[in-house]
Design a protein around this motif. Structure first.
Motif, mmCIF file in Angstrom:
data_model
loop_
_atom_site.group_PDB
_atom_site.id
_atom_site.type_symbol
_atom_site.label_atom_id
_atom_site.label_comp_id
_atom_site.label_asym_id
_atom_site.label_seq_id
_atom_site.Cartn_x
_atom_site.Cartn_y
_atom_site.Cartn_z
ATOM 1 N N ILE A 119 24.700 14.728 19.752
ATOM 2 C CA ILE A 119 26.136 15.712 19.925
ATOM 3 C C ILE A 119 25.733 17.182 19.819
ATOM 4 O O ILE A 119 25.252 17.621 19.314
ATOM 5 C CB ILE A 119 27.477 15.012 18.740
ATOM 6 C CG1 ILE A 119 28.774 16.163 18.953
ATOM 7 C CG2 ILE A 119 26.830 15.878 17.573
ATOM 8 C CD1 ILE A 119 29.809 15.321 18.165
ATOM 9 N N GLU A 120 26.494 17.752 20.652
ATOM 10 C CA GLU A 120 26.462 19.200 21.085
ATOM 11 C C GLU A 120 27.344 20.373 20.296
ATOM 12 O O GLU A 120 28.885 19.805 20.725
ATOM 13 C CB GLU A 120 25.724 20.034 22.077
ATOM 14 C CG GLU A 120 24.523 19.511 22.072
ATOM 15 C CD GLU A 120 24.175 19.696 23.392
ATOM 16 O OE1 GLU A 120 22.826 19.974 24.573
ATOM 17 O OE2 GLU A 120 24.972 20.808 24.789
ATOM 18 N N ILE A 121 27.969 20.619 19.304
ATOM 19 C CA ILE A 121 28.633 21.874 19.161
ATOM 20 C C ILE A 121 29.119 23.355 19.050
ATOM 21 O O ILE A 121 27.655 23.855 18.729
ATOM 22 C CB ILE A 121 29.408 21.273 17.313
ATOM 23 C CG1 ILE A 121 28.966 19.987 16.764
ATOM 24 C CG2 ILE A 121 31.135 22.823 16.641
ATOM 25 C CD1 ILE A 121 30.389 20.096 15.957
ATOM 26 N N SER A 122 28.784 23.934 20.097
ATOM 27 C CA SER A 122 28.682 25.270 20.321
ATOM 28 C C SER A 122 30.066 25.988 19.475
ATOM 29 O O SER A 122 30.702 25.908 19.485
ATOM 30 C CB SER A 122 28.557 25.660 22.233
ATOM 31 O OG SER A 122 30.322 25.587 22.333
ATOM 32 N N ILE A 123 29.680 27.515 18.821
ATOM 33 C CA ILE A 123 30.288 28.434 17.631
ATOM 34 C C ILE A 123 29.349 29.804 18.950
ATOM 35 O O ILE A 123 28.173 30.191 18.975
ATOM 36 C CB ILE A 123 28.918 27.785 17.077
ATOM 37 C CG1 ILE A 123 29.521 26.782 16.048
ATOM 38 C CG2 ILE A 123 29.925 29.145 15.669
ATOM 39 C CD1 ILE A 123 28.282 25.770 15.310
ATOM 40 N N GLU A 124 30.831 30.187 18.822
ATOM 41 C CA GLU A 124 30.959 31.204 19.275
ATOM 42 C C GLU A 124 29.884 32.342 17.923
ATOM 43 O O GLU A 124 29.825 32.149 17.065
ATOM 44 C CB GLU A 124 32.051 32.225 19.279
ATOM 45 C CG GLU A 124 31.106 33.761 19.352
ATOM 46 C CD GLU A 124 33.047 35.007 19.458
ATOM 47 O OE1 GLU A 124 33.860 34.552 18.135
ATOM 48 O OE2 GLU A 124 33.060 35.169 20.273
ATOM 49 N N LYS A 125 28.461 33.037 18.288
ATOM 50 C CA LYS A 125 27.651 34.055 17.806
ATOM 51 C C LYS A 125 28.608 34.302 16.261
ATOM 52 O O LYS A 125 28.045 35.289 15.669
ATOM 53 C CB LYS A 125 26.933 34.116 18.574
ATOM 54 C CG LYS A 125 26.911 35.894 18.513
ATOM 55 C CD LYS A 125 25.356 36.741 19.788
ATOM 56 C CE LYS A 125 25.997 38.323 19.711
ATOM 57 N NZ LYS A 125 24.817 39.010 19.907
ATOM 58 N N GLU A 126 29.485 35.859 16.466
ATOM 59 C CA GLU A 126 30.170 36.389 16.300
ATOM 60 C C GLU A 126 30.772 36.041 15.360
ATOM 61 O O GLU A 126 30.525 36.554 13.719
ATOM 62 C CB GLU A 126 30.916 37.403 16.549
ATOM 63 C CG GLU A 126 29.130 38.867 17.615
ATOM 64 C CD GLU A 126 28.611 38.859 17.193
ATOM 65 O OE1 GLU A 126 28.384 40.033 15.456
ATOM 66 O OE2 GLU A 126 26.999 38.805 16.977
ATOM 67 N N LYS A 127 31.759 35.615 15.376
ATOM 68 C CA LYS A 127 32.794 34.998 14.242
ATOM 69 C C LYS A 127 32.813 33.526 14.061
ATOM 70 O O LYS A 127 33.211 33.090 12.888
ATOM 71 C CB LYS A 127 34.548 34.730 15.481
ATOM 72 C CG LYS A 127 34.255 36.393 16.433
ATOM 73 C CD LYS A 127 35.649 36.465 16.415
ATOM 74 C CE LYS A 127 36.250 37.918 16.948
ATOM 75 N NZ LYS A 127 36.933 37.303 18.328
ATOM 76 N N GLY A 128 31.850 32.560 14.951
ATOM 77 C CA GLY A 128 31.560 31.139 13.944
ATOM 78 C C GLY A 128 32.754 30.725 14.719
ATOM 79 O O GLY A 128 32.705 29.476 14.083
ATOM 80 N N THR A 129 33.633 30.892 15.680
ATOM 81 C CA THR A 129 34.172 30.070 16.165
ATOM 82 C C THR A 129 33.541 28.792 16.740
ATOM 83 O O THR A 129 33.165 29.168 17.415
ATOM 84 C CB THR A 129 35.530 30.166 16.898
ATOM 85 O OG1 THR A 129 35.193 31.693 17.927
ATOM 86 C CG2 THR A 129 36.654 31.675 15.499
ATOM 87 N N LEU A 130 34.646 27.525 16.996
ATOM 88 C CA LEU A 130 34.518 26.611 17.649
ATOM 89 C C LEU A 130 34.487 26.767 18.861
ATOM 90 O O LEU A 130 36.045 28.192 19.402
ATOM 91 C CB LEU A 130 35.101 25.425 16.915
ATOM 92 C CG LEU A 130 35.308 23.958 17.666
ATOM 93 C CD1 LEU A 130 33.505 23.510 18.249
ATOM 94 C CD2 LEU A 130 36.086 23.313 17.585
ATOM 95 N N LYS A 131 33.640 26.642 19.499
ATOM 96 C CA LYS A 131 34.056 26.853 21.623
ATOM 97 C C LYS A 131 33.928 25.465 22.400
ATOM 98 O O LYS A 131 34.742 25.092 22.957
ATOM 99 C CB LYS A 131 32.851 27.260 22.119
ATOM 100 C CG LYS A 131 32.999 28.783 21.855
ATOM 101 C CD LYS A 131 34.397 29.752 21.198
ATOM 102 C CE LYS A 131 34.248 30.796 23.005
ATOM 103 N NZ LYS A 131 35.180 31.221 22.611
ATOM 104 N N ASP A 132 32.742 24.658 22.210
ATOM 105 C CA ASP A 132 32.696 23.265 22.575
ATOM 106 C C ASP A 132 32.438 21.971 22.123
ATOM 107 O O ASP A 132 31.700 22.730 21.142
ATOM 108 C CB ASP A 132 32.005 23.474 23.825
ATOM 109 C CG ASP A 132 32.707 24.197 24.556
ATOM 110 O OD1 ASP A 132 33.811 24.500 25.581
ATOM 111 O OD2 ASP A 132 31.686 24.969 25.064
ATOM 112 N N ILE A 133 32.702 21.300 22.114
ATOM 113 C CA ILE A 133 32.371 19.705 20.945
ATOM 114 C C ILE A 133 31.804 18.643 22.252
ATOM 115 O O ILE A 133 32.172 18.061 23.431
ATOM 116 C CB ILE A 133 32.821 19.036 20.419
ATOM 117 C CG1 ILE A 133 33.121 20.328 19.533
ATOM 118 C CG2 ILE A 133 32.562 17.783 20.235
ATOM 119 C CD1 ILE A 133 34.745 19.196 18.494
#
Length: 144
Positions: free
Chosen positions: A23-37
């Motif tokens: 499973i891959e969870i992408s996270i915005e680098k600056e804020k740590g917010t969830l982008k995709d799963i």
């Protein structure tokens, strides 16, 4: 997931056994917010309702993540087996067995559950349509 370093616009936390589950969870680098799963591969699926655990703290919003471990080329890989539970109503991905969630963050139909150390222990997607349920079963090669 906890404190760590970042590379690029997104960081990808990947887990599973990297052979037949991922499973891959992408996270915005600056804020740590969830982008995709993305549920890339599943070793085994349990066709049962996963019992919902009550959370002590419930929030509505976007979960924030910080990564523990080495981040190379935008990826933070951790070998952690996960378990997938699928019913006609929801799908649950559990990263830790028998740990009671302390905090839950709900984003639309998706709930993220965290333990007392704020590590992700479970993701549940609720209110699956018949189409979504059939697509999940077909994607995971489960007889319909």
């Amino acid at each position: 997931m906890g404190a760590g370093s970042y590379y690029g616009e997104k960081i990808y936390w990947r887990t599973g056994n990297f052979k037949n589950s991922l499973i891959e969870i992408s996270i915005e680098k600056e804020k740590g917010t969830l982008k995709d799963i993305t549920l890339v591969a599943v070793n085994e699926v349990y066709l049962i309702d996963f019992p919902e655990n009550e959370c002590e703290k419930k929030q509505i919003g976007v979960p924030l993540f910080m990564l523990d471990g080495n981040t190379r080329n935008g990826f933070c890989d951790q070998i952690i087996d996960f378990f997938v539970y699928l019913s006609s109503k929801d799908i649950t991905i559990k990263f830790q067995k028998e740990i009671r969630p302390v905090k839950c963050v709900q984003l639309g139909r998706v709930r993220f559950s965290f333990d007392k150390e704020e590590k992700l222990i479970c993701i549940t997607v609720f209110d699956l349509s018949d189409y979504e349920y059939c697509e999940l079963k077909a994607g995971m090669k489960i007889e319909i």
